[in-house]
Structure formats: C-alpha cells, structure tokens
Write an enzyme that holds these catalytic residues in place. Structure first.
Site, PDB file in Angstrom:
ATOM      1  N   THR A   1       1.074  -1.231   0.152  1.00  0.00           N
ATOM      2  CA  THR A   1       0.317  -0.136  -0.171  1.00  0.00           C
ATOM      3  C   THR A   1       0.865   1.138   0.205  1.00  0.00           C
ATOM      4  OG1 THR A   1      -1.672  -0.812   1.010  1.00  0.00           O
ATOM      5  CG2 THR A   1      -2.231   1.403   1.187  1.00  0.00           C
TER       6      THR A   1
ATOM      7  N   GLN B   1       1.007  -9.177  -6.019  1.00  0.00           N
ATOM      8  CA  GLN B   1       0.361 -10.389  -6.092  1.00  0.00           C
ATOM      9  C   GLN B   1       1.132 -10.963  -7.478  1.00  0.00           C
ATOM     10  OE1 GLN B   1      -1.639 -11.913  -4.292  1.00  0.00           O
ATOM     11  NE2 GLN B   1      -2.859  -9.613  -3.443  1.00  0.00           N
TER      12      GLN B   1
ATOM     13  N   CYS C   1      -8.145  -5.950   2.425  1.00  0.00           N
ATOM     14  CA  CYS C   1      -8.168  -4.357   2.654  1.00  0.00           C
ATOM     15  C   CYS C   1     -10.377  -3.989   2.171  1.00  0.00           C
ATOM     16  CB  CYS C   1      -6.925  -4.069   2.536  1.00  0.00           C
ATOM     17  SG  CYS C   1      -6.978  -3.411   0.095  1.00  0.00           S
TER      18      CYS C   1
END
Length: 382
Positions: free
Chosen positions: A70, A178, A322
């Site tokens: 993030t 990812q 999230c």
C-alpha cells in the site's frame, strides 16, 4: 484447516522466521548511526537491496524499502504525480486496480488532476487501443496492475511498456504485489519505471514493501524527516524485516517455475470440480494467474459461503482483504460487466506452496456440501 487465502497473506518460510529472529537479536542498532553497530545494520540493508536487484534483474534503478504494498503504491503514484505536475496533470489507470491505487488516484483528482479510468473486458483485461486513445501530451503517469488481486487477470504489461516508449514524458507504474515471486516479471525489459511489491505476499514478513524506482525518476516523498531510502522515505528502517524479506524473495524466485506448474494443475483440478456445480459462476478468464480462482454464487451473501466453508475446514475470502469487511458489490466484478447480484456474491480461492491435489479434492467436496445446503435458500439471503 486448509488455508486458501494466499492473496491476502502467506505463511512465512521457516528460514525467514529464523532469519528475522536472529537479526532482531544481533542487529538492533539504528542503521543510520555512525558507530560500528549502526554501520553493520546498514550493510545488511544494502546487501538485501543488492539481492533484490540481482533476483529481479534490475541494474538501472534503485529499490526502496517501505512498510508494504500500500505504501509502495501510494509513494509511486502520488510521488510521481506531484513531482511531475509541471509537465501535465493527466493520469491513467484502470477500473479494477487495488484500493491503494484506486484511492490514490481519487485523492489526486481532489487535488486537481484529471484521471482516466480505463474499462476492462469481461475477462478483466484492458484494451491497448483504448489506452493509446487516452494518452495525451499532458499524461505524466500510467498505472496498471500486473495481476488483479480478485479475479487474477494478467494485464499485457510488456505491450503497454512498448507502447509507452513512444511517450518519454509518461511514467509507467505497475502494481506487481500479486506477481513478484509467483510469476515472471521483467521490469527493465518491459519498460517499467516504478514497480510495487510486498513481502508478506511471497512468504515473507508483514510490514515490508518494495518499490523499484528507475534511475532518473524522481518522487516527491510522503514521509519527510531523515534521508533514509534515497530521501524517498524518511524513518528508521525495519532491518530484521528487510533482511527476512530479501530471503523470502530469493526462496520464492528459486521455486517459481516449479510452483507455477503445480498451481496450474491445482487450478485445473478445481475448475473440474466447479464444472459439476452450475450454481457457481467463475469470474474472469485467461490469461490469468494460476494461483487465483474467483467465483460467484448469485443470490447468496459471500460471507455465508465463507463461514460454511470454514465449517468444512476451508479458509477462503470474498475480495481483497483490505475490502473484505465492505459489504458493497465488488468494484472489480462490476467493471467486468457482472450484475450487482453476482458482484455481491464473489468468493476468492488462492493457492500456496503447501497445497496438493487432495486438498483441492477436499475443497471441491466442501463446495458441493455448501451448494447442497444453500440451494433451497437461493435468493433469500440477499
């Protein structure tokens, strides 16, 4: 219990846990200190940085250590947009980015930037011609994720990089959280200027992220104070986490090809199980990541499915971790054209190193039990 939520977080390697413990005990000094203990800690950070560059084959840029994916995404996007605002204030991203990317662009819109959100096909992929049409002389940043964190769609990053070479004033950012350690990513060959990754997605510790910054690219820092991390990110570095994360990356890269073959086999087997359950609708299509499979059970709340699977010893998730407590329909599924009913009932399965075919069979059996129990209740739980 069988853990099928590797997109949210992964179990750390035993070697990673051991390394982190050893470094916490032996290298507790502040790496910015000038005494020997400080310089020893700093050397470990620099060795870790060099290991990242070696494993990911980057020679024309620096790796910045952050607190996670993030922060890496926020620093790359806001840092680049604010640094190069004098060139223009047009930005491009897609409708299916991770929240840390999507919300960063939303914040920049409030600051006066103009953002183009590219649509995607039913398979979850952008169209290169639409990206090219969106580019202007004012475009200073394009941000496209490599692997979608919900449905696993893989974007044509190499082709995008080739296209953007014709626009030297436009930076190219890729969210590869990812992908790194799971799929081949050729950062410099693909013309990527900024790339984000996260250690706990590749069996490293939480709290450590990576950001590749190509040589010559400047970023306006979000955290100011000291001069750590090339001045991009002030604050005392997490030495144990950084060293353990570098080890996790090396182990993940070393096992990547073999893992990719296994994941493809496991995903194929799970699709075979799902083909026997017409109530479950698979979301997304190839090309997609072999370690992610996403489906919906229209008419059912995903949290009901998740809790029922858990009763059968299966841990899965709804959407990105999230956003999992947000009961709104998935923004990603709406973007690929799914109905609100289908977009509100998504379940994500993500595989890991520990899984074998018998685990997929157990998951398939659990899904059959869930469908059998929920079938009489269709549409009553929405």
């Amino acid at each position: 219990m069988l853990y099928f939520d590797h997109c949210a977080s992964t179990p750390p390697y035993d070697e990673v846990v051991q390394t982190m413990m050893e470094v916490m005990k032996s290298q507790f000094a502040n790496p910015s200190s000038l005494h020997r203990a400080g310089t020893d800690a700093d050397k470990l950070i620099e060795r870790s940085r060099a290991l990242l560059a070696e494993q990911l084959r980057t020679t024309r840029g620096n790796w910045v250590f952050t607190s996670g994916g993030t922060e890496s995404n926020n620093l790359a996007i806001k840092g680049a947009a604010r640094q190069y605002a004098g060139r223009g204030k047009h930005l491009i991203t897609t409708q299916i980015e991770h929240a840390s990317v999507y919300e960063s662009f939303a914040q920049l819109e409030q600051e006066g930037y103009r953002v183009t959100y590219l649509p995607v096909s039913e398979s979850g992929h952008i169209r290169l011609e639409q990206l090219e049409e969106a580019l202007t002389d004012e475009t200073i940043l394009v941000s496209v994720m490599h692997t979608n964190n919900e449905i696993g769609s893989i974007q044509p990053i190499e082709e995008i990089g080739r296209l953007l070479k014709r626009y030297p004033k436009t930076l190219f950012h890729v969210d590869a959280v990812q992908s790194i350690g799971k799929l081949p990513v050729r950062i410099e060959d693909w013309g990527i200027d900024l790339l984000s990754a996260s250690a706990h997605k590749l069996r490293g510790p939480k709290g450590v992220g990576f950001l590749y910054v190509r040589e010559g690219v400047a970023l306006q820092p979000m955290l100011t104070g000291g001069t750590q991390e090339f001045g991009y990110r002030a604050g005392t570095q997490n030495v144990p986490g950084i060293v353990a994360s570098a080890k996790a990356l090396r182990l993940s890269i070393g096992a990547m090809e073999q893992r990719e073959r296994r994941m493809k086999q496991l995903k194929h087997k799970l699709i075979q199980h799902m083909d026997e359950l017409p109530e479950l609708k698979r979301n997304g299509a190839e090309p997609s990541a072999s370690h992610i499979l996403h489906f919906s059970y229209p008419g059912m709340k995903p949290e009901v499915i998740i809790h029922m699977l858990e009763q059968h010893g299966i841990m899965a998730s709804t959407k990105s971790a999230c956003s999992s407590k947000d009961d709104k329909p998935s923004r990603v599924l709406l973007a690929i054209g799914a109905s609100r009913e289908r977009a509100a009932s998504g379940v994500r399965i993500s595989f890991g190193d520990e899984h074998e075919e018998r685990d997929i069979d157990a998951l398939g059996a659990a899904l059959r039990h869930v469908v059998k129990q929920l079938k009489p209740l269709e549409r009553r739980l929405t």
